[in-house]
Scaffold this motif. Structure first.
Motif, PDB file in Angstrom:
ATOM      1  N   PHE A 129       6.245 -48.829 -16.774  1.00 53.81           N
ATOM      2  CA  PHE A 129       6.823 -47.822 -17.672  1.00 53.81           C
ATOM      3  C   PHE A 129       7.406 -48.514 -18.912  1.00 53.81           C
ATOM      4  N   GLU A 130       6.576 -49.244 -19.611  1.00 51.87           N
ATOM      5  CA  GLU A 130       7.044 -50.037 -20.747  1.00 51.87           C
ATOM      6  C   GLU A 130       7.689 -49.186 -21.855  1.00 51.87           C
ATOM      7  N   PRO A 131       7.066 -48.068 -22.260  1.00 52.45           N
ATOM      8  CA  PRO A 131       7.714 -47.279 -23.320  1.00 52.45           C
ATOM      9  C   PRO A 131       9.114 -46.800 -22.917  1.00 52.45           C
ATOM     10  N   ALA A 132       9.285 -46.416 -21.659  1.00 46.16           N
ATOM     11  CA  ALA A 132      10.608 -45.967 -21.196  1.00 46.16           C
ATOM     12  C   ALA A 132      11.592 -47.133 -21.192  1.00 46.16           C
ATOM     13  N   ALA A 133      11.100 -48.321 -20.799  1.00 44.92           N
ATOM     14  CA  ALA A 133      11.960 -49.508 -20.813  1.00 44.92           C
ATOM     15  C   ALA A 133      12.451 -49.773 -22.234  1.00 44.92           C
ATOM     16  N   GLU A 134      11.554 -49.636 -23.187  1.00 40.96           N
ATOM     17  CA  GLU A 134      11.887 -49.877 -24.585  1.00 40.96           C
ATOM     18  C   GLU A 134      12.893 -48.835 -25.098  1.00 40.96           C
ATOM     19  N   ARG A 135      12.713 -47.588 -24.663  1.00 37.55           N
ATOM     20  CA  ARG A 135      13.648 -46.528 -25.063  1.00 37.55           C
ATOM     21  C   ARG A 135      15.049 -46.842 -24.568  1.00 37.55           C
ATOM     22  N   LEU A 136      15.133 -47.295 -23.337  1.00 37.88           N
ATOM     23  CA  LEU A 136      16.434 -47.613 -22.737  1.00 37.88           C
ATOM     24  C   LEU A 136      17.098 -48.772 -23.487  1.00 37.88           C
TER      25      LEU A 136
ATOM     26  N   ALA B  19      24.251 -55.372 -18.363  1.00 34.95           N
ATOM     27  CA  ALA B  19      23.388 -56.292 -17.602  1.00 34.95           C
ATOM     28  C   ALA B  19      22.557 -55.507 -16.590  1.00 34.95           C
ATOM     29  N   THR B  20      23.186 -54.531 -15.963  1.00 36.97           N
ATOM     30  CA  THR B  20      22.469 -53.710 -14.981  1.00 36.97           C
ATOM     31  C   THR B  20      21.434 -52.836 -15.686  1.00 36.97           C
ATOM     32  N   ILE B  21      21.813 -52.280 -16.836  1.00 39.10           N
ATOM     33  CA  ILE B  21      20.881 -51.424 -17.589  1.00 39.10           C
ATOM     34  C   ILE B  21      19.668 -52.248 -18.063  1.00 39.10           C
ATOM     35  N   LEU B  22      19.941 -53.446 -18.573  1.00 40.74           N
ATOM     36  CA  LEU B  22      18.824 -54.288 -19.039  1.00 40.74           C
ATOM     37  C   LEU B  22      17.960 -54.761 -17.871  1.00 40.74           C
ATOM     38  N   SER B  23      18.585 -54.980 -16.707  1.00 35.96           N
ATOM     39  CA  SER B  23      17.792 -55.299 -15.506  1.00 35.96           C
ATOM     40  C   SER B  23      16.946 -54.087 -15.141  1.00 35.96           C
ATOM     41  N   GLY B  24      17.515 -52.911 -15.311  1.00 37.06           N
ATOM     42  CA  GLY B  24      16.770 -51.670 -15.064  1.00 37.06           C
ATOM     43  C   GLY B  24      15.580 -51.556 -16.002  1.00 37.06           C
ATOM     44  N   ALA B  25      15.761 -51.990 -17.244  1.00 35.98           N
ATOM     45  CA  ALA B  25      14.640 -51.955 -18.200  1.00 35.98           C
ATOM     46  C   ALA B  25      13.540 -52.927 -17.755  1.00 35.98           C
ATOM     47  N   MET B  26      13.953 -54.077 -17.215  1.00 29.79           N
ATOM     48  CA  MET B  26      12.949 -55.031 -16.702  1.00 29.79           C
ATOM     49  C   MET B  26      12.210 -54.421 -15.503  1.00 29.79           C
TER      50      MET B  26
ATOM     51  N   ASP C 184      17.214 -41.910 -14.655  1.00 32.10           N
ATOM     52  CA  ASP C 184      16.761 -40.566 -14.261  1.00 32.10           C
ATOM     53  C   ASP C 184      16.564 -39.680 -15.487  1.00 32.10           C
ATOM     54  N   ALA C 185      17.412 -39.891 -16.492  1.00 28.34           N
ATOM     55  CA  ALA C 185      17.317 -39.056 -17.702  1.00 28.34           C
ATOM     56  C   ALA C 185      15.999 -39.296 -18.449  1.00 28.34           C
ATOM     57  N   LEU C 186      15.328 -40.393 -18.118  1.00 30.26           N
ATOM     58  CA  LEU C 186      14.047 -40.682 -18.779  1.00 30.26           C
ATOM     59  C   LEU C 186      12.896 -39.888 -18.157  1.00 30.26           C
ATOM     60  N   GLY C 187      13.177 -39.224 -17.032  1.00 31.76           N
ATOM     61  CA  GLY C 187      12.183 -38.346 -16.416  1.00 31.76           C
ATOM     62  C   GLY C 187      10.956 -39.057 -15.876  1.00 31.76           C
ATOM     63  N   LEU C 188      11.165 -40.200 -15.252  1.00 36.37           N
ATOM     64  CA  LEU C 188      10.027 -40.979 -14.732  1.00 36.37           C
ATOM     65  C   LEU C 188       9.755 -40.623 -13.268  1.00 36.37           C
ATOM     66  N   PRO C 189       8.525 -40.821 -12.810  1.00 35.81           N
ATOM     67  CA  PRO C 189       8.218 -40.542 -11.405  1.00 35.81           C
ATOM     68  C   PRO C 189       8.681 -41.683 -10.488  1.00 35.81           C
ATOM     69  N   ILE C 190      10.010 -41.794 -10.367  1.00 29.76           N
ATOM     70  CA  ILE C 190      10.589 -42.854  -9.511  1.00 29.76           C
ATOM     71  C   ILE C 190      11.440 -42.199  -8.429  1.00 29.76           C
ATOM     72  N   ASP C 191      11.231 -42.601  -7.200  1.00 25.92           N
ATOM     73  CA  ASP C 191      12.089 -42.170  -6.096  1.00 25.92           C
ATOM     74  C   ASP C 191      12.990 -43.333  -5.712  1.00 25.92           C
TER      75      ASP C 191
END
Ligand code: ATP
Length: 360
Positions: free
Chosen positions: A318-325, A304-311, A32-39
């Motif tokens: 949202f590749e740039p956000a995934a990379e930031r995470l 593991a959960t965070i990296l799954s979230g990046a996937m 959520d802190a990445l400010g993406l349009p995800i519900d």
């Protein structure tokens, strides 16, 4: 694999049981802190759904999964298993992608883990996981003859059997997925090679067919070097020469076992993400289980959960956000000041996530 689209995305969250929700909640806060349009959608599943609807997987939850762009799953010790089976077999998510990438600062049993960066693609729907088991007497009259033993099947009773099924269609689609992934990784600077590990010497008809299809398909991918070791040799390679592996494809059971082995090499289950991809759907979950022994203590490693979230973010486009995470997580490990007990530290899950938020 990704769907580049700037419109709002809907993701179903099923947090699972035991310690899994303790990793999921702070991971969602980080995303959520990445400010993406995800519900995020939270349909009732598991024990809560049972209490409210009399079933652990009500129709509302299935409809939410169907209507969403993807699902983010914690881990289940049972109550959420109907939802998990639907995500897998119902949505035909046939390729379970399990990266094993060493992040400096993590605890590895290897002397030189730096640079280990491989991806195991586990066929996710077939093999022994069809759950076809029974009493050996049920097979009488089928005229089955062992290729190795001289004894008739009836000699073995009482005994149980399990059936391994590898369909051509199931094998071909996971092989195609893996060749494409290897090609994609080459473009990203990786070796771009594919290793197809099976027990084709003992199982020439089933595993042998899987290997044969891989060899045939390699004609379409002359740019992807293919090797086809026997699974036990592969296990040895994985431990002694993991740096030389890139993409690895395997039938379900071998992939299940070898991906946990690979996770052990790069720091343990707390660091092992996964994504399960089908033609039109994907869901993401850590490779570990619910860690019941540490539930309620607030110390589960959320990596593991965070990296799954990046996937998940990558899949949503949202590749740039995934990379930031990913970078923020790496930076915390590299700094070496904050880590959870499984990595030798004393930070709580929330403290660890706070350190990541600071790096974002
Ligand atoms: P499953 O059958 O679902 O894989 P399991 O109990 O056999 O469940 P895990 O839940 O993965 O396997 O746990 C295995 C061990 O690893 C446990 O001691 C658990 O505490 C530990 N573990 C797993 N995941 C994590 C994590 N994210 N952080 C810290 N420890 C973990």
């Amino acid at each position: 694999m990704s769907q580049a689209n700037a419109s709002r995305k809907r993701v179903v969250v099923i947090e699972g049981e035991d310690a899994a929700p303790e990793a999921m909640a702070p991971t969602l806060e980080l995303i959520d802190a990445l400010g993406l349009p995800i519900d995020w959608l939270h349909p009732q599943v598991g024990a809560a759904a049972k209490a409210a609807h009399g079933t652990t997987f009500p129709a509302q939850a299935r409809e939410a999964i169907d209507a969403a762009d993807a699902t983010f799953f914690g881990a289940t010790s049972g109550p959420s298993v109907a939802a998990l089976f639907y995500l897998r077999w119902g949505k035909e998510t046939f390729a379970n992608v399990r990266p094993a990438r060493y992040m400096p600062g993590c605890k590895s049993p290897l002397a030189h883990p730096e640079g280990v960066d491989l991806v195991i693609v586990r066929e996710n729907l077939e093999d022994l996981y069809l759950g076809l088991e029974g009493e050996i007497g049920e097979l009488e009259g089928l005229g089955l003859k062992s290729r190795t033993s001289r004894r008739p099947l009836s000699d073995y009773a009482p005994a149980r059997y399990a059936i391994k099924v590898l369909s051509d269609e199931g094998s071909l689609r996971v092989l195609r997925f893996s060749f494409e992934l290897a090609r994609k990784r080459r473009l990203q600077g990786h070796a771009g090679s594919l290793t197809c590990a099976t027990k084709y010497n003992m199982l020439p008809v089933s595993d042998g067919r899987f290997r044969e299809l891989a060899l045939e398909m390699s004609a379409d991918y002359p740019d992807v070097p293919l090797s086809t070791p026997i699974i036990d040799d592969f296990g040895h390679q994985l431990v002694t020469r993991p740096h030389q592996l890139d993409v690895v494809v395997m039938p379900n059971l071998y992939g299940d076992i070898m991906s946990d082995t690979a996770a052990g090499l790069v720091g343990g289950l707390g660091l092992a993400p996964s994504g399960c991809y089908g033609e039109g759907y994907a869901y993401f979950e850590s490779a570990h289980g619910t860690a019941p022994d540490i539930a309620g203590r607030g110390i589960i490693n959320p990596s593991a959960t965070i990296l799954s979230g990046a996937m998940l973010l990558q899949y949503l486009g949202f590749e740039p956000a995934a990379e930031r995470l990913r970078r923020a997580l790496e930076a915390v490990y590299a700094a070496g000041r904050v880590s959870t007990p499984d990595q030798g530290g004393s930070a709580s899950t929330v403290e660890f996530c706070r350190a990541i938020a600071d790096k974002l």
